[in-house]
Scaffold this motif. Structure first.
Motif: not given
Length: 239
Positions: A108-133
């Motif tokens: 968010e800081s990098k996007v705010c300081h115009i180093d990137f226009w946007a940043a896409l990310y996958v949250t931690p442990n997302a695959s395990n939560r999906l597998a449990n679901g």
């Protein structure tokens, strides 16, 4: 009485009875004055026409085929999960290491300081939560599909083209979901309990891309056409 009034009038307006000294329109003295006046008017008119022409060229040129002018908007990607969800890589975005940006707040800081226009990310442990679901039960009913994939962006930058880029990120998320289903769908179906509607819902819609807009600036080409262009046309009429 009349003579007294006439005498008073002569005192108040001493030039009222004198012949008026007006130059004729054909007087040579006015020739140079008119020439300078017409030159100034013509010069200012040409400058204003060129100015408005340049403004219109810049405005309409910037809006022409704006959807194809988005290749220079850099989008970063960080996989905090390290599992099946973020396994697919896309050449359209810049992949960064999670060790370099340990928290989404750093992105968010990098996007705010115009180093990137946007940043896409996958949250931690997302695959395990999906597998449990997918196993059903309380894990499926409490599964949060909004806590899987997010993107941070700043709509205030290039607001006329930002909406189209955000839509492409949505398409990118859908492409990742399809790839995940094709790769892991057969194995996931075997873990879904029969008759568990929550687990089926998790399988059919595993995640929803969450938008974190730093500065909402909803506008587009129609705003320029309906405001700035009209104002320029009205201003041009005064000159």
């Amino acid at each position: 009485m009349r003579a007294c009034c006439r005498h008073l009038l002569m005192k108040l307006y001493p030039h009222s009875k004198q012949p008026q000294r007006r130059l004729s329109s054909t007087n040579p003295t006015l020739h140079n004055i008119r020439l300078h006046l017409f030159k100034a008017v013509a010069g200012n008119s040409i400058i204003l026409q060129v100015l408005f022409f340049c403004l219109f060229c810049y405005t309409f040129g910037a809006l022409f085929q704006q959807t194809s002018h988005t290749r220079n908007l850099t989008v970063a990607f960080v996989d905090y999960d390290g599992g099946a969800i973020g396994a697919r890589r896309f050449s359209e975005i810049i992949e960064l290491s999670s060790s370099q940006y340990s928290q989404p707040s750093a992105l968010e800081s990098k996007v705010c300081h115009i180093d990137f226009w946007a940043a896409l990310y996958v949250t931690p442990n997302a695959s395990n939560r999906l597998a449990n679901g997918l196993t059903g039960g309380t894990s499926a009913s409490s599964y949060n599909r909004s806590d899987v994939m997010s993107f941070i962006w700043n709509e205030a930058r290039y607001s006329t083209t930002a909406d189209s880029v955000a839509a492409k990120l949505q398409d990118l998320s859908e492409a990742a979901r399809i790839i995940y289903s094709n790769t892991n769908g057969a194995a996931a179906l075997q873990t879904i309990p029969a008759g568990d509607a929550a687990a089926v819902s998790v399988f059919s819609n595993p995640w929803q891309l969450v938008s974190l807009n730093l500065q909402p600036t909803t506008q587009g080409s129609r705003l320029i056409y309906n405001t700035l262009v009209i104002i320029l046309l009205l201003l041009q009429e005064f000159f």
